[in-house]
Write a protein that holds these residues in place. Sequence first.
Motif, short mmCIF file in Angstrom:
data_model
loop_
_atom_site.label_atom_id
_atom_site.label_comp_id
_atom_site.label_asym_id
_atom_site.label_seq_id
_atom_site.Cartn_x
_atom_site.Cartn_y
_atom_site.Cartn_z
N LEU A 1 0.84 -1.20 0.00
CA LEU A 1 0.00 0.00 0.00
C LEU A 1 0.88 1.25 0.00
O LEU A 1 0.65 2.19 -0.78
CB LEU A 1 -0.90 -0.03 1.24
CG LEU A 1 -2.16 0.78 1.26
CD1 LEU A 1 -3.09 0.43 0.12
CD2 LEU A 1 -2.88 0.58 2.59
N ALA A 2 1.91 1.25 0.84
CA ALA A 2 2.82 2.39 0.90
C ALA A 2 3.59 2.56 -0.41
O ALA A 2 3.79 3.68 -0.87
CB ALA A 2 3.79 2.22 2.07
N GLU A 3 4.02 1.46 -1.00
CA GLU A 3 4.77 1.52 -2.26
C GLU A 3 3.89 2.06 -3.39
O GLU A 3 4.33 2.89 -4.18
CB GLU A 3 5.32 0.14 -2.62
CG GLU A 3 6.34 0.17 -3.73
CD GLU A 3 7.54 1.06 -3.47
OE1 GLU A 3 7.97 1.76 -4.43
OE2 GLU A 3 8.05 1.11 -2.34
N LYS A 4 2.65 1.62 -3.45
CA LYS A 4 1.72 2.12 -4.48
C LYS A 4 1.45 3.61 -4.28
O LYS A 4 1.34 4.36 -5.25
CB LYS A 4 0.40 1.34 -4.46
CG LYS A 4 0.52 -0.12 -4.78
CD LYS A 4 0.92 -0.38 -6.20
CE LYS A 4 0.92 -1.88 -6.47
NZ LYS A 4 1.54 -2.22 -7.74
N ALA A 5 1.37 4.04 -3.04
CA ALA A 5 1.15 5.46 -2.75
C ALA A 5 2.36 6.29 -3.16
O ALA A 5 2.22 7.39 -3.71
CB ALA A 5 0.84 5.67 -1.28
N LYS A 6 3.54 5.75 -2.92
CA LYS A 6 4.77 6.44 -3.31
C LYS A 6 4.83 6.58 -4.84
O LYS A 6 5.19 7.64 -5.37
CB LYS A 6 5.98 5.65 -2.80
CG LYS A 6 7.32 6.26 -3.13
CD LYS A 6 8.44 5.39 -2.57
CE LYS A 6 9.79 5.91 -2.98
NZ LYS A 6 10.88 5.02 -2.50
N THR A 7 4.48 5.51 -5.53
CA THR A 7 4.46 5.54 -7.00
C THR A 7 3.41 6.52 -7.50
O THR A 7 3.66 7.27 -8.46
CB THR A 7 4.19 4.12 -7.55
OG1 THR A 7 5.22 3.25 -7.08
CG2 THR A 7 4.17 4.11 -9.06
N LEU A 8 2.25 6.53 -6.87
CA LEU A 8 1.19 7.48 -7.23
C LEU A 8 1.67 8.91 -7.06
O LEU A 8 1.49 9.76 -7.95
CB LEU A 8 -0.05 7.22 -6.37
CG LEU A 8 -1.20 8.20 -6.51
CD1 LEU A 8 -1.74 8.23 -7.93
CD2 LEU A 8 -2.30 7.86 -5.51
N LYS A 9 2.30 9.19 -5.95
CA LYS A 9 2.80 10.55 -5.67
C LYS A 9 3.81 11.00 -6.72
O LYS A 9 3.82 12.17 -7.11
CB LYS A 9 3.44 10.58 -4.27
CG LYS A 9 3.99 11.93 -3.87
CD LYS A 9 4.62 11.84 -2.51
CE LYS A 9 5.48 13.04 -2.23
NZ LYS A 9 6.31 12.88 -1.04
N ALA A 10 4.64 10.07 -7.19
CA ALA A 10 5.67 10.41 -8.17
C ALA A 10 5.14 10.48 -9.60
O ALA A 10 5.82 11.00 -10.48
CB ALA A 10 6.80 9.38 -8.10
N SER A 11 3.94 9.98 -9.81
CA SER A 11 3.40 9.93 -11.17
C SER A 11 2.89 11.29 -11.63
O SER A 11 2.59 12.17 -10.81
CB SER A 11 2.27 8.90 -11.25
OG SER A 11 1.12 9.34 -10.57
N ALA A 12 2.79 11.42 -12.94
CA ALA A 12 2.22 12.63 -13.51
C ALA A 12 0.70 12.59 -13.35
O ALA A 12 0.08 11.57 -13.65
CB ALA A 12 2.58 12.73 -14.99
N ILE A 13 0.15 13.68 -12.87
CA ILE A 13 -1.29 13.75 -12.72
C ILE A 13 -1.90 14.00 -14.10
O ILE A 13 -1.55 14.98 -14.76
CB ILE A 13 -1.69 14.88 -11.75
CG1 ILE A 13 -1.09 14.64 -10.36
CG2 ILE A 13 -3.21 15.02 -11.66
CD1 ILE A 13 -1.29 15.78 -9.37
N PRO A 14 -2.79 13.10 -14.54
CA PRO A 14 -3.44 13.33 -15.83
C PRO A 14 -4.14 14.68 -15.86
O PRO A 14 -4.65 15.16 -14.83
CB PRO A 14 -4.45 12.18 -15.94
CG PRO A 14 -3.89 11.11 -15.06
CD PRO A 14 -3.24 11.85 -13.92
N GLU A 15 -4.19 15.26 -17.03
CA GLU A 15 -4.75 16.61 -17.17
C GLU A 15 -6.15 16.74 -16.58
O GLU A 15 -6.45 17.72 -15.90
CB GLU A 15 -4.78 17.01 -18.64
CG GLU A 15 -5.18 18.44 -18.86
CD GLU A 15 -5.09 18.86 -20.32
OE1 GLU A 15 -5.83 19.80 -20.68
OE2 GLU A 15 -4.30 18.28 -21.08
N LYS A 16 -6.99 15.73 -16.78
CA LYS A 16 -8.36 15.84 -16.29
C LYS A 16 -8.46 15.81 -14.77
O LYS A 16 -9.49 16.15 -14.20
CB LYS A 16 -9.26 14.78 -16.91
CG LYS A 16 -8.97 13.36 -16.48
CD LYS A 16 -9.92 12.40 -17.20
CE LYS A 16 -9.65 10.97 -16.83
NZ LYS A 16 -10.60 10.07 -17.51
#
Length: 125
Positions: A57-72
């Motif tokens: 769960l923590a790893e997925k959150a870390k990856t989410l935080k580092a990802s580009a937020i889609p424009e929408k």
Amino acid sequence: MKKYFFALMLLGLAQLSFAQKGTGWDELDAYHTVMAATFHPAEEGNLKPLMERAGELAEKAKTLKASAIPEKYQKEGVKTSIKLLAKESKAMVKYVKTKPSDADLTKSITALHDRFHQVMEECMH
């Protein structure tokens, strides 16, 4: 009161739609998959999935935080709530290791689940 109830209904329907189709944001969907696999059993009193998958769960959150937020989803509050989600997911790993009571662990995963729903709500507005 009617407006509040209607807003909650719309939020629930939108989240159901996200769960069925995905959001189009792979990292958010990946986090959601692990959140669902840990939170829903916890609702039924089964904390084993959370204890086994808190690190994921923590790893997925870390990856989410580092990802580009889609424009929408580039809306006010999204980036901030994702940062908090990542911080709180990481803290969950440490908390699980302290072997808290079942009631306290359930309270913690519920709070983290609420944070996840905050992210989803901000993405929709």
